[in-house]
Enzyme design. Structure first.
Site, PDB file in Angstrom:
ATOM      1  N   TYR A  36       0.838  -1.189   0.000  1.00  0.00           N
ATOM      2  CA  TYR A  36       0.000   0.000   0.000  1.00  0.00           C
ATOM      3  C   TYR A  36       0.879   1.247   0.000  1.00  0.00           C
ATOM      4  O   TYR A  36       1.478   1.609   0.995  1.00  0.00           O
ATOM      5  CB  TYR A  36      -0.935   0.015   1.210  1.00  0.00           C
ATOM      6  N   HIS A  49       1.387 -16.218   1.294  1.00  0.00           N
ATOM      7  CA  HIS A  49       0.958 -17.493   0.729  1.00  0.00           C
ATOM      8  C   HIS A  49       1.722 -18.685   1.285  1.00  0.00           C
ATOM      9  O   HIS A  49       1.247 -19.809   1.200  1.00  0.00           O
ATOM     10  CB  HIS A  49       1.122 -17.488  -0.790  1.00  0.00           C
ATOM     11  N   SER A  60     -13.046  -5.839   1.975  1.00  0.00           N
ATOM     12  CA  SER A  60     -14.054  -5.280   1.055  1.00  0.00           C
ATOM     13  C   SER A  60     -15.461  -5.767   1.396  1.00  0.00           C
ATOM     14  O   SER A  60     -16.224  -6.169   0.499  1.00  0.00           O
ATOM     15  CB  SER A  60     -13.721  -5.621  -0.407  1.00  0.00           C
ATOM     16  N   GLY A  67     -18.270  -4.213  -0.624  1.00  0.00           N
ATOM     17  CA  GLY A  67     -18.172  -4.264  -2.080  1.00  0.00           C
ATOM     18  C   GLY A  67     -17.355  -3.129  -2.652  1.00  0.00           C
ATOM     19  O   GLY A  67     -17.755  -2.505  -3.643  1.00  0.00           O
ATOM     20  N   GLY A 116     -16.955  -0.279  -1.576  1.00  0.00           N
ATOM     21  CA  GLY A 116     -17.684   0.979  -1.451  1.00  0.00           C
ATOM     22  C   GLY A 116     -19.016   1.027  -2.153  1.00  0.00           C
ATOM     23  O   GLY A 116     -19.792   1.958  -1.961  1.00  0.00           O
ATOM     24  N   PHE A 117     -19.328  -0.011  -2.953  1.00  0.00           N
ATOM     25  CA  PHE A 117     -20.566  -0.006  -3.724  1.00  0.00           C
ATOM     26  C   PHE A 117     -21.789   0.075  -2.828  1.00  0.00           C
ATOM     27  O   PHE A 117     -22.752   0.785  -3.125  1.00  0.00           O
ATOM     28  CB  PHE A 117     -20.639  -1.254  -4.607  1.00  0.00           C
ATOM     29  N   SER A 145     -22.116   1.467  -0.134  1.00  0.00           N
ATOM     30  CA  SER A 145     -22.205   2.751   0.576  1.00  0.00           C
ATOM     31  C   SER A 145     -22.966   3.779  -0.243  1.00  0.00           C
ATOM     32  O   SER A 145     -23.762   4.543   0.292  1.00  0.00           O
ATOM     33  CB  SER A 145     -20.804   3.287   0.893  1.00  0.00           C
ATOM     34  N   GLY A 192     -23.650   3.139  -4.094  1.00  0.00           N
ATOM     35  CA  GLY A 192     -24.137   2.661  -5.376  1.00  0.00           C
ATOM     36  C   GLY A 192     -23.396   3.257  -6.557  1.00  0.00           C
ATOM     37  O   GLY A 192     -22.188   3.475  -6.512  1.00  0.00           O
TER      38      GLY A 192
END
Length: 324
Positions: A60, A127, A194, A197, A199-200, A202, A204
């Site tokens: 990040y 991993h 996530s 989604g 942020g979806f 939150s 749309g």
């Protein structure tokens, strides 16, 4: 605001808040880095409410998110949190390479320790097995991120795995068939990233309209114009159900993840204190089996994959068995 409860993550002794804080968007991938003082204030606010599982990665930024958390944890704050970071993507010449050789693993761990300003990482995701670093006291618990069921089993046989981090939300449920049952069979905790989604759930389709040019979500199939027109219908219906429950759509979606089991710790990310407080509000929402089923039936109609083609998810990141 009531203090957030705690949970046992996995069966190796790690205890964390029942909801964590994903810190990625503070520094990268979801647009330009946010002001450092504001992000430190947000992190401190989270800790004060009892949200103590902080999730970051050396990827990040790269590196800048770990440096940010290092500053936020100064002055005695470190003892109040469980810090999770990740490695496994070796950067060079503008692209990333999946890497797990011992020399790189050690260097990545020691570099993260320096950036974070700490002596030991609570939960370290990758991993492959990290048994030696545990023995040396540089990490406490081992986690895997986006690992297949077979990889989880092989790694757990070498050294107990405490947590598996996977994408899990109303519209990302591919881990439920094999990975979640495998974790539960082996006593491994589940950290859901996530859970809104990306942020979806939150805002749309409005989310897409406000993407900055360097927001990686612009390239995700579900946010492409041809799919957004369809997927926004899902958000609108979730919004209607949320109104009946007296909550926001994001709270409803997050509550659905919490209802998956007491071994699941979602880590919604945010860069705003008001959104953080809203996420905490999801903890008080109770859903009936009928409401759960209705939400799931809506999300089944989603169009577009959750990740870009050839992205390193559990579906294409399986590791071969170690040779004897």
């Amino acid at each position: 605001m009531a203090k957030v409860d705690r949970m046992k993550l996995g069966s190796q002794g790690l205890e964390v808040s029942i909801q964590g804080l994903g810190c990625m968007g503070m520094s990268s991938f979801y647009g330009p880095p946010k002001p450092e003082p504001d992000m430190i204030s947000l992190i401190h606010h989270a800790i004060e409410t009892g949200v103590t599982l902080l999730d970051t990665s050396d990827l990040y930024g790269p590196h800048t998110n770990e440096l940010l958390l290092g500053k936020a944890l100064e002055g005695g704050v470190r003892e109040k949190v469980e810090l999770a970071t990740k490695f496994g993507v070796k950067l060079g010449k503008g692209k990333g390479e999946i890497c797990g050789d011992p020399a790189y693993v050690r260097t990545a761990c020691e570099d993260s320790l320096k950036r974070l300003g700490i002596d030991c990482i609570d939960l370290y995701y990758q991993h492959r097995e990290l048994k030696k670093l545990v023995e040396e006291g540089k990490i406490k618990y081992i986690g895997l991120s986006e690992a297949s069921a077979s990889t989880i089993r092989r790694a757990h046989a070498v050294h107990p795995i405490t947590a598996v981090q996977l994408e899990w939300s109303l519209w990302s449920r591919d881990a439920e068939e094999e990975i979640v049952p495998t974790c539960r069979e082996l006593g491994i905790g589940i950290v859901a990233y996530s859970p809104l989604g990306s942020g979806f759930f939150s805002s749309g389709s409005k989310l897409v309209e406000n993407f900055s040019p360097d927001d990686v979500r612009r390239f995700l199939p579900r946010f492409k114009p041809e799919n957004v027109e369809h997927n926004k219908i899902i958000f609108e219906r979730v919004n209607e159900l949320a109104a009946k429950k007296g909550c926001t759509p994001s709270q409803l979606a997050l509550a659905w993840v919490h209802h998956q089991g007491k071994d699941v710790c979602p880590i919604p990310g945010t860069t705003k204190i008001e959104n953080f407080n809203q996420n905490i509000g999801a903890l008080s929402i109770k859903l009936t089996p009928e409401e759960m089923a209705e939400l799931e039936s809506l999300a089944e109609a989603v169009k577009g994959d959750r990740s870009m083609e050839n992205a390193p998810t559990w579906k294409n990141s399986d590791t071969p068995p170690l040779s004897s």
